[in-house]
Motif scaffolding. Structure first.
Motif, mmCIF file in Angstrom:
data_model
loop_
_atom_site.group_PDB
_atom_site.id
_atom_site.type_symbol
_atom_site.label_atom_id
_atom_site.label_comp_id
_atom_site.label_asym_id
_atom_site.label_seq_id
_atom_site.Cartn_x
_atom_site.Cartn_y
_atom_site.Cartn_z
ATOM 1 N N GLN A 265 0.818 -1.210 0.000
ATOM 2 C CA GLN A 265 0.000 0.000 0.000
ATOM 3 C C GLN A 265 0.855 1.265 0.000
ATOM 4 O O GLN A 265 0.346 2.362 -0.157
ATOM 5 N N ARG A 358 -4.392 0.490 -13.457
ATOM 6 C CA ARG A 358 -5.234 0.680 -12.274
ATOM 7 C C ARG A 358 -4.403 0.633 -10.993
ATOM 8 O O ARG A 358 -4.591 1.442 -10.078
ATOM 9 N N LEU A 359 -3.456 -0.308 -10.941
ATOM 10 C CA LEU A 359 -2.612 -0.421 -9.753
ATOM 11 C C LEU A 359 -1.739 0.819 -9.567
ATOM 12 O O LEU A 359 -1.564 1.318 -8.453
ATOM 13 N N GLU A 362 -3.974 3.671 -8.378
ATOM 14 C CA GLU A 362 -4.355 3.514 -6.981
ATOM 15 C C GLU A 362 -3.209 3.913 -6.065
ATOM 16 O O GLU A 362 -3.402 4.576 -5.049
ATOM 17 N N ASP A 365 -2.804 7.662 -6.002
ATOM 18 C CA ASP A 365 -4.037 8.404 -5.715
ATOM 19 C C ASP A 365 -4.533 9.119 -6.971
ATOM 20 O O ASP A 365 -4.898 10.305 -6.946
ATOM 21 N N PRO A 452 -14.098 3.737 -4.615
ATOM 22 C CA PRO A 452 -12.645 3.528 -4.588
ATOM 23 C C PRO A 452 -12.223 2.410 -3.651
ATOM 24 O O PRO A 452 -11.251 1.715 -3.900
ATOM 25 N N ALA A 453 -12.936 2.258 -2.562
ATOM 26 C CA ALA A 453 -12.693 1.170 -1.610
ATOM 27 C C ALA A 453 -14.045 0.542 -1.280
ATOM 28 O O ALA A 453 -15.083 1.176 -1.415
ATOM 29 N N GLN A 531 -8.409 -6.449 -0.981
ATOM 30 C CA GLN A 531 -7.516 -5.538 -1.691
ATOM 31 C C GLN A 531 -6.714 -6.283 -2.749
ATOM 32 O O GLN A 531 -6.367 -5.722 -3.777
#
Length: 779
Positions: A265, A358-359, A362, A365, A452-453, A531
């Motif tokens: 993360q 996408r990764l 993410e 941000d 988003p989450a 996740q």
């Protein structure tokens, strides 16, 4: 036709007819003897077969008992535990049944074989011995008679008289043996009617007892069989729902295994093509890029494996923003633009795939380009969900397969695009037949997936799964109840809105066929998506479903009551505050308090504006609870403020409490609390000024409108939310990365409340972190 009777008088005549009748009895005895002999042989074979069958069944039962199911994951559902226990239950039933069979086999020898052998030995064999004796005496009698009749009449009288006596004796003995033989033959013929049949009846009774025992076992087993059938069906349903996910993941791993790797993360790394403009042409150069989230630093290294692994110089810059590139704005696919703080212009990068882009986005941000609607938990999102849910409740609550039947994707995308666009949302008429119910339900699910989450957050995803794995069902509900109230406020509000609706859907399951379990299968993977997409995560889908089932079934308790632990902690912390002496706290004791308690010397210096800061955040966390609980919370707040505030300031105490509760409470139209009760402050033992006589108990303000119209109150609320400066009273060394280390006298900027009870959040030397609430004073 039956056997003829043998008369004893015939024994003296010894006629040919008598001999024929006697012979028919002898043949019947021989036939009976052979039959009993064969029957004993077959009976022994049957008993041996039953023993072999029992041995085989016991071995089969032992194999069942020894096998233990190993389920994927670190915990099992109730259904899986029931299925895993089933083999032991099967083995126990079989063992019990075989115990009864063993008793039957042991009794079979006593009740069948031995009586038949005894009858054959004692009766038929005795009749045979009597026959031998009869035949012998017959032969002897005939020989003596022939000899006697051949004597000459010229013999002496004494000799003839002696011969006559001898013949009479032999004849008399022959008659006696004949009578005994006839008696024995007829006795055996009569005894076989019961001595032969009775053992067979006893053996059959043993069989009936064995089968009846099996029937009783089946009746006792019926309850478990019903539960097991339901568990098997539920497990099959879960399997069908996860199988496609696992197969999809397997195909993805086969097609592109490098895309499915664990991603930190805080850091993202991999190959990117960077667009470099030179003269009148642009080229794409391959770089190995690394992004560190904390300093927002991007590092790029020119590297081309085809050129022998030649490495170029390292470049780095601080990230300012990241935006996805529209497909129609560039010829290349998978592109996104980044802006740097320390260099001009926009850098266009190309990822290896859509998933890879996408990764990266993410991690950085990233945001969508202007004009692209993304789902957020904002006013638009709530309005859209309420509108969709209202349409489902009023138009299609009884429609079969609700939420399970999927709408046409293009129609779903169109509906979401129109509903989430502020310019067109008012024109969407869901009552129109243009929008099918399956389109609306699919839009609801798609909106939740677009967040988003996940709605129940990545942060608590594992906690919810762990709660669902608890053995005690009541403990599961209690833990999930507590976790719900740890969710961010908007997430909890949206979850409450959804669960109330799904409970309504489940209440119509007789019509729509959507039970709580079916709804759990539909919404579990959406609300608690992991996740990282792994096989282990897919195996946990069944526990995600259980969490949703619990929230639907216990939605009133989960959202409208205060967790017992939080309520007890309120009382405990308040009593501790009252009994605590004024001393510098130890930094090793991590403070877990709801309020900042000043020293006695500071009480008189507190300003009116400080009081709401200490209580507003706690009241805000309680605003979705029932009226009864909120009223009790109000009493705790009032009681605490009487202890905290010096007497001159208590005149406006009721006013502050009521305004703050009202400001943080929902509107009266909210389904949570249609109205607020009167809150009256308890009598204070401390003397008050004359102004206190004018401050009668104030009714809780029912809407936020009053607060917004009153400038003084608005200033009060705003000042309690805005960040302020604070000074450290004591030194503290951080024990976690999220905490700040400081010495006494340190000044913190932008100090405001955090979501962690007993902690504030502030900035020191450009770094933001947590500060123990009872270590600082506001300036």
């Amino acid at each position: 036709m039956g056997l003829p009777a043998l008369e004893f008088s015939d024994c003296y005549l010894d006629s040919p007819q008598f001999r024929e009748r006697l012979k028919s009895h002898e043949l019947e005895l021989d036939k009976t003897n052979k039959f009993i002999k064969e029957l004993i042989k077959d009976g022994k074979a049957l008993i041996q077969a039953l023993k072999s069958l029992s041995t085989a069944k016991r071995k089969f039962a032992d194999s069942l008992n020894e096998f233990k199911f190993q389920c994927i994951g670190d915990a099992e559902t109730d259904d899986e535990m029931c299925i895993a226990k089933s083999l032991q239950e099967f083995a126990a039933v079989l063992q019990n049944l075989e115990d009864e069979r063993t008793r039957m086999i042991e009794n079979a020898n006593d009740v069948l074989i031995m009586p038949l052998e005894r009858f054959r030995k004692e009766q038929i064999s005795a009749a045979k011995e009597a026959k031998k004796k009869y035949d012998k005496e017959t032969e002897k009698y005939c020989a003596v008679l022939e000899k006697h009749l051949s004597l000459s009449a010229r013999k002496k009288e004494s000799h003839l008289h002696e011969a006559d006596n001898q013949v009479d004796n032999v004849r008399q003995h022959f008659y006696e043996v004949s009578l005994e033989y006839v008696f024995k033959v007829q006795e055996v013929q009569e005894r076989k009617m019961f001595d032969f049949v009775e053992p067979l009846l006893a053996f059959l009774q043993g069989l009936f007892t064995y089968y009846h025992h099996g029937y009783e076992l089946a009746k006792d087993f019926n309850h478990f069989k019903t539960d097991l059938t339901i568990s098997i069906q539920n497990t099959r349903n879960r399997f069908e729902s996860t199988r496609s996910e696992v197969e999809s993941l397997m195909r993805k791993m086969k097609e592109n295994p490098h895309e499915h790797k664990s991603v930190s993360q805080h850091t993202m790394e991999g190959y990117l093509f960077v667009q470099e403009k030179r003269s009148f042409v642009s080229t794409w150069v391959k770089y190995y890029c690394t992004y560190h989230r904390e300093p927002k630093k991007v590092t790029m290294v020119l590297f081309d494996p085809k050129s022998g692994g030649k490495t170029g110089e390292e470049e780095s810059f601080l990230l300012k923003s990241c935006t996805r590139r529209k497909t129609d704005s560039i010829e290349k696919r998978f592109c996104f633009d980044v802006e740097a703080v320390d260099r001009p212009g926009v850098i266009t990068m190309q990822a290896m795939s859509e998933e890879d882009r996408r990764l990266w986005m993410e991690a950085m941000d990233g945001r969508e380009p202007v004009g692209y609607h993304v789902a957020h938990l904002d006013v638009i999102g709530f309005n859209v969900m309420k509108k969709f849910i209202y349409a489902v409740d009023t138009r299609g609550i009884d429609e079969q397969g609700l939420y399970r039947i999927v709408g046409v994707n293009s129609r779903v995308q169109k509906l979401l695009s129109l509903a989430m666009d502020p310019k067109t949302c008012a024109d969407v008429e869901l009552e129109n037949s243009e929008w099918e119910i399956k389109t609306i339900t699919s839009a609801i699910k798609h909106y939740l997936r677009m967040l988003p989450a996940p709605l129940m957050t990545y942060q608590y995803q594992r906690s919810f799964i762990k709660a669902a794995k608890m053995d005690n069902p009541e403990a599961r509900v209690t833990e999930i109840h507590a976790l719900v109230h740890r969710l961010p406020e908007k997430n909890r509000q949206m979850l409450e809105l959804l669960m109330k609706h799904l409970a309504n859907v489940a209440s119509h399951h007789q019509q729509n066929l959507m039970t709580i379990a079916n709804l759990g299968v539909v919404f579990g993977p959406t609300l608690l998506r992991p996740q990282e997409e792994t096989v282990a995560a897919i195996m946990d889908i069944k526990f995600q479903n259980i969490v949703v089932e619990i929230l639907i079934e216990h939605h009133e308790r989960a959202f409208y009551t205060l967790p017992a632990l939080l309520l007890s902690n309120m009382q405990l912390n308040l009593s501790r505050r009252r009994s605590a002496e004024s001393k510098a706290p130890s930094c090793s004791e991590r403070p877990l308090t709801l309020f900042h308690t000043p020293t006695h010397s500071q009480k008189g210096e507190l300003k009116d504006i400080v009081f709401p800061i200490q209580i507003s955040l706690f009241i805000g966390s309680c605003r979705s609870y029932s009226v009864f609980i909120l009223s009790e919370v109000s009493l705790y707040i009032y009681d605490f403020l009487l202890y905290l505030i010096p007497p001159p300031c208590t005149a406006n105490l009721s006013f502050y409490v009521n305004v703050l509760i009202s400001a943080t409470s929902p509107s009266p139209t909210s389904p949570r609390s249609p109205s607020w009760p009167m809150f009256s402050a308890p009598s204070s033992p401390q003397p008050t000024s004359s102004a206190s006589s004018d401050s009668s108990p104030v009714r809780l303000v029912p809407t936020l409108r009053f607060v917004l119209e009153d400038k003084n109150v608005l200033s009060l609320i705003v000042s309690s939310i805005a960040g302020r400066k604070a000074r450290a009273l004591y030194a503290c060394k951080a024990e976690h990365d999220s905490e700040l280390s400081f010495i006494a006298g340190t000044i913190f900027e932008n100090v405001h409340a955090s979501r962690e009870p007993g902690w504030l959040e502030g900035t020191l030397d450009g770094r933001t972190g947590l500060i123990p609430e009872n270590y600082v004073e506001f300036l």
